[in-house]
Scaffold this active site. Structure first.
Site, short mmCIF file in Angstrom:
data_model
loop_
_atom_site.label_atom_id
_atom_site.label_comp_id
_atom_site.label_asym_id
_atom_site.label_seq_id
_atom_site.Cartn_x
_atom_site.Cartn_y
_atom_site.Cartn_z
N ARG A 1 6.19 1.23 4.47
CA ARG A 1 5.88 2.34 3.57
C ARG A 1 7.04 3.33 3.61
O ARG A 1 7.79 3.34 4.58
CB ARG A 1 4.61 3.07 4.05
CG ARG A 1 3.37 2.21 4.01
CD ARG A 1 2.20 2.92 4.69
NE ARG A 1 1.05 2.04 4.77
CZ ARG A 1 0.11 2.10 5.71
NH1 ARG A 1 0.18 3.04 6.65
NH2 ARG A 1 -0.89 1.27 5.71
N ARG B 1 -4.15 9.28 0.92
CA ARG B 1 -2.93 8.90 1.65
C ARG B 1 -1.91 8.26 0.71
O ARG B 1 -0.71 8.27 0.99
CB ARG B 1 -3.29 7.95 2.81
CG ARG B 1 -2.17 7.80 3.81
CD ARG B 1 -2.58 7.01 5.03
NE ARG B 1 -2.75 5.59 4.73
CZ ARG B 1 -3.15 4.68 5.61
NH1 ARG B 1 -3.42 5.04 6.86
NH2 ARG B 1 -3.28 3.41 5.26
N ARG C 1 -9.23 -3.09 2.70
CA ARG C 1 -9.37 -2.23 3.87
C ARG C 1 -10.79 -1.69 4.02
O ARG C 1 -11.32 -1.58 5.12
CB ARG C 1 -8.36 -1.09 3.80
CG ARG C 1 -7.01 -1.51 4.33
CD ARG C 1 -5.88 -0.72 3.70
NE ARG C 1 -4.66 -1.52 3.85
CZ ARG C 1 -3.86 -1.46 4.90
NH1 ARG C 1 -4.10 -0.60 5.86
NH2 ARG C 1 -2.81 -2.25 5.00
#
Ligand SMILES: Nc1nc2c(ncn2[C@@H]2O[C@H](COP(=O)(O)OP(=O)(O)O)[C@@H](O)[C@H]2O)c(=O)[nH]1
Ligand SMILES: Nc1ncnc2c1ncn2[C@@H]1O[C@H](COP(=O)(O)OP(=O)(O)O)[C@@H](O)[C@H]1O
Length: 202
Positions: free
Chosen positions: A49, A142, A153
Site C-alpha cells: 500500500r 482506511r 475481509r
C-alpha cells in the site's frame, strides 16, 4: 531449531479481524517503547500500500518466492488470506530474539492455530472491533481496499469473531472501541515483559 526462548522475553501474537486496529495499536506501542519491541516482518504476496516499506511492513514477494520459502522450510507458518499468501519466517523471529527484544507477530486466526503447534510460546492477544458495522466503516474509511477485498475481509472477520470467542484460544481479548482505552489494556498485559526488557538494558 528452537524458537522457544528459555530466558529471553516472551513473544506476543496480535490477531483479530482486518481493520480491528492491530497495526494502529502496535505502532503506538513500538513508538512509546522504542528499543523494547521488534516486529516480526512477515512475507506476503499482496501488493504494497502507499507508505508501506518492503522489509519493514512486509517482505513483499511473488507467489513463486513464497512457495520457494515454504518448500525450503523457511516459514514457521503460512496461510491464505483474502486471496493472498502470508507467512512468518523463522529468521524474522530470530532477528528480533537475537536482540533480546519482545517479538511481535501480527497474524490471522489460521496463524494463531499454526503457531500453537510450535514451541514459540507467545502471549496470544486478540483485537476485536466493537461490531461488524463499525469494522466495515473503519475498513472503508482506511481506503486501502477494493470492494472485492473489503468483502473478503468482512467474511474472514465473521469467522475470526466467531472463533475468537472460543475459550482458551487467546490469553486476552481487547475490544477496540475507544483507542486510548484499548491501548491501555494492551499495555497493562505487557508491562511485566516490558519491564524485564528495560531492566536487562540497565
Ligand atoms: N497467518 C499469517 N497471517 C498474517 C501474516 N502477516 C499478516 N497476516 C494477517 O493477514 C491479514 C491481512 O493483513 P494485511 O493485508 O496487512 O491487511 P490489514 O490487516 O487489514 O492491514 C491480517 O489478519 C494479518 O494479521 C503472517 O505472516 N501469517
Ligand atoms: N479505536 C478506534 N477508533 C476509530 N478508528 C480506529 C480505531 N482503531 C483503529 N482505527 C482506524 O481503523 C482503521 C483500521 O485500523 P488498522 O490499525 O489498520 O487495523 P488492522 O491492522 O487490524 O487491519 C484505520 O484506519 C485506523 O486508523
Amino acid at each position: 531449531m528452537n524458537l522457544g526462548q528459555m530466558s529471553g522475553p516472551r513473544p506476543v501474537v496480535l490477531s483479530g479481524p482486518s481493520g480491528a486496529g492491530k497495526s494502529t495499536l502496535l505502532k503506538r506501542l513500538m513508538k512509546e517503547y522504542e528499543g523494547v519491541f521488534g516486529f516480526s516482518v512477515s512475507h506476503t504476496t499482496r501488493n504494497p500500500r502507499p507508505g508501506e516499506e518492503d522489509g519493514k511492513d512486509y517482505h513483499f514477494v511473488t507467489r513463486e518466492k513464497m512457495q520457494e520459502a515454504i518448500d525450503n522450510n523457511e516459514l514457521i507458518e503460512n496461510a491464505e488470506f483474502s486471496g493472498n499468501m502470508y507467512g512468518t519466517s523463522k529468521s524474522s523471529i530470530e532477528d528480533v530474539q537475537a536482540q533480546n527484544l519482545i517479538c511481535i507477530l501480527d497474524v490471522d486466526i489460521q496463524g494463531v492455530r499454526n503457531i500453537k503447534e510450535t514451541d514459540l510460546n507467545p502471549i496470544y492477544i486478540s483485537i476485536q472491533p466493537p461490531s461488524m458495522e463499525i469494522l466495515e466503516q473503519r475498513l472503508r474509511d482506511r481506503k486501502t481496499e477494493t470492494e472485492e477485498s473489503l468483502q473478503k475481509r468482512l467474511e474472514a472477520a465473521r469467522i475470526d469473531m466467531e472463533l475468537s470467542k472460543e475459550e482458551g484460544v487467546f490469553d486476552l481479548v481487547i475490544i477496540n472501541d475507544d483507542l486510548d482505552e484499548a491501548y491501555e489494556k494492551l499495555k497493562s498485559v505487557l508491562i511485566e515483559e516490558i519491564q524485564k526488557v528495560q531492566d536487562a538494558k540497565k
